[in-house]
Scaffold this active site. Structure first.
Site, short mmCIF file in Angstrom:
data_model
loop_
_atom_site.label_atom_id
_atom_site.label_comp_id
_atom_site.label_asym_id
_atom_site.label_seq_id
_atom_site.Cartn_x
_atom_site.Cartn_y
_atom_site.Cartn_z
N THR A 72 0.84 -1.20 0.00
CA THR A 72 0.00 0.00 0.00
C THR A 72 0.87 1.25 0.00
O THR A 72 0.68 2.16 -0.82
CB THR A 72 -0.94 -0.02 1.23
N GLN A 176 0.70 -9.22 -6.45
CA GLN A 176 0.12 -10.56 -6.53
C GLN A 176 0.80 -11.42 -7.60
O GLN A 176 0.42 -12.58 -7.78
CB GLN A 176 -1.38 -10.47 -6.83
N SER A 196 5.03 -6.65 -2.09
CA SER A 196 4.64 -6.73 -0.68
C SER A 196 5.24 -7.99 -0.09
O SER A 196 5.13 -9.08 -0.69
CB SER A 196 3.12 -6.77 -0.59
N CYS A 323 -8.89 -7.45 1.22
CA CYS A 323 -8.71 -6.18 1.93
C CYS A 323 -10.05 -5.59 2.31
O CYS A 323 -10.15 -4.81 3.23
CB CYS A 323 -7.94 -5.18 1.06
N1 PLP Z 1 -1.61 -4.42 -4.37
C1 PLP Z 1 -2.29 -5.57 -4.52
C2 PLP Z 1 -2.59 -6.08 -5.89
C3 PLP Z 1 -2.71 -6.27 -3.40
O1 PLP Z 1 -3.40 -7.41 -3.54
C4 PLP Z 1 -2.42 -5.75 -2.11
C5 PLP Z 1 -2.91 -6.44 -0.88
O2 PLP Z 1 -3.88 -7.14 -0.90
C6 PLP Z 1 -1.70 -4.57 -2.02
C7 PLP Z 1 -1.30 -3.91 -3.18
C8 PLP Z 1 -1.34 -3.96 -0.69
O3 PLP Z 1 -0.28 -4.65 -0.08
P1 PLP Z 1 -0.06 -4.55 1.51
O4 PLP Z 1 -1.04 -5.48 2.14
O5 PLP Z 1 1.36 -4.98 1.71
O6 PLP Z 1 -0.27 -3.14 1.89
#
Ligand code: PLP
Length: 384
Positions: A72, A176, A196, A323
């Site tokens: 994020t 992902q 991530s 999320c």
């Molecule tokens: N981008 C994608 C495609 C994701 O699936 C996610 C989390 O689900 C994120 C970004 C965010 O990652 P993080 O959980 O490390 O903040």
């Protein structure tokens, strides 16, 4: 059945043994990587080793990897008008951390449509880029490599060629995709790429922004000390970074065998779902997908009820995007693909990973036979 099966790897992946071992090795260490004494230098060495491991996963140079608090934050850091871009174009299926637009003003953000198959519409993108080039507007374009809900793989190389021809820059959210398919920053043509740790089998709370080269320099969001070459202030999360590096190295080493194994497991899973419920629809299955993800629905299904049913049967799955699970709201990904809201409401995501086994797939299918009978009775009755 007493054993549980975890099929929610896209939400978060279990810690890889290599990451757990690396964590155990550093847990007794003290030292701030910015300190000049031996303890500080040891911590610095651990961070730099991990940086090289993360860079290797995506074919980048270590100095172009900036550690953040997660995917994020990495996306938020990348979405910087200071890159010399005054417009942000993003696909309708981006993760909410991209959809939020970073530091672009609301009226500087535009959507690029996606096809019913869940793939960015290259013709629409090309037309819009042409218009912007004629207006001398330089865009930043955000297209993810693999979608978190459907697993669809986006034609990122083709997007990059269009974006670069129009003088723009490309951000690829590879959160992902990394560790599931090949993900080389140069081959993709990405200017910025995000990762991530916890999706790869590291810890939550750590991620990275990877830059094509030094010249691509977003403005820092977290400011203060000069850590991370001024791109992200704050004492580094040393254990998280070490686990991220170890997970990235393990994922890289296992990429091909894991891909083949997961593809076979997923094929068995989807064949089973369709045999039990021929009316089920698997989203994005008509095009390339990462090998671990299945998003399906059936007429009359309510995802929140299905998720509870699976949980009671010992299977962890999620409804749409993890999320946003816990909240009953339609998936923006399925909406962008034009899926009718009633069908989107039943979307259940099953996602696999390195420790998933045939027994997990069998467990899901046993649960689905019982759940489908109960949950779809009414709609089947009406249809009959
Ligand atoms: N981008 C994608 C495609 C994701 O699936 C996610 C989390 O689900 C994120 C970004 C965010 O990652 P993080 O959980 O490390 O903040």
């Amino acid at each position: 059945m007493s054993e549980r099966s975890y099929l929610d790897w896209n939400a978060t992946a279990p810690l890889r043994p290599e990451a757990a071992a690396a964590l155990a090795r550093v847990s007794g260490e003290t030292g701030n990587p910015s300190s000049v004494h031996a303890e500080g230098r040891a911590a610095r060495a651990l961070v730099e080793e991990a940086r090289a491991q993360v860079a290797a996963l995506v074919g980048a140079r270590a100095e172009n990897v900036t550690f953040t608090s997660g995917g994020t934050e990495a996306n938020g850091l990348a979405l910087s008008p200071a890159l010399g871009t005054s417009r942000l174009l993003m696909s309708g299926i981006e993760h909410p951390s991209v959809r939020a637009g970073g530091r672009f003003a609301r009226d500087a953000v535009e959507d690029i449509s996606v096809t019913p198959g869940g793939v960015v519409d290259l013709d629409a993108l090309a037309a819009r880029l042409e218009d912007l080039a004629a207006e001398r507007v330089r865009p930043l374009v955000a297209v993810m490599l693999a979608n978190n809900e459907t697993g669809t793989i986006q034609p990122v190389r083709a997007v990059a060629d269009l974006v670069h021809a129009a003088g723009g820059l490309l951000l690829v959210d590879a959160v992902q995709a990394a560790g599931r398919i090949a993900c080389d920053i140069d081959a993709l043509g990405a200017d910025l790429l995000t990762l991530s740790g916890h999706k790869l089998g590291g810890l939550t709370g750590v991620g990275a922004l990877v830059r094509r080269d030094e010249s691509v320099r977003p403005e820092a969001v977290v400011t203060g000390g000069g850590q991370e070459r001024g791109q992200r202030a704050g004492t580094e999360n040393v254990p998280g970074i070490v686990a991220f590096g170890a997970a990235a190295a393990a994922a890289r080493a296992m990429l091909e065998p894991e891909q083949a194994r997961l593809a076979a497991l997923r094929a068995r899973l989807e064949a089973g779902i369709l045999a039990i419920t021929p009316e089920a629809r698997i989203f994005g299955a008509e095009g390339p997908r990462v090998p671990n993800t299945t998003l399906f629905s059936a007429p009359g299904l309510k995802a929140e009820t299905a998720v509870i049913g699976f949980d009671l049967a010992g299977v962890a799955v999620s409804s749409g995007a993890a999320c946003s699970s816990g909240k009953v709201q339609p998936s923006h990904v399925l909406a962008a693909m034009g899926v009718p809201p009633a069908l989107a409401r039943g979307a259940v995501r099953l996602s696999l990973g390195w420790s998933s086994a045939e027994s997990d797939v069998d467990h899901v299918l046993e649960a689905w036979i019982k759940l489908a009978g109960a949950l779809l009775k009414r709609s089947r009755g009406i249809a009959a």
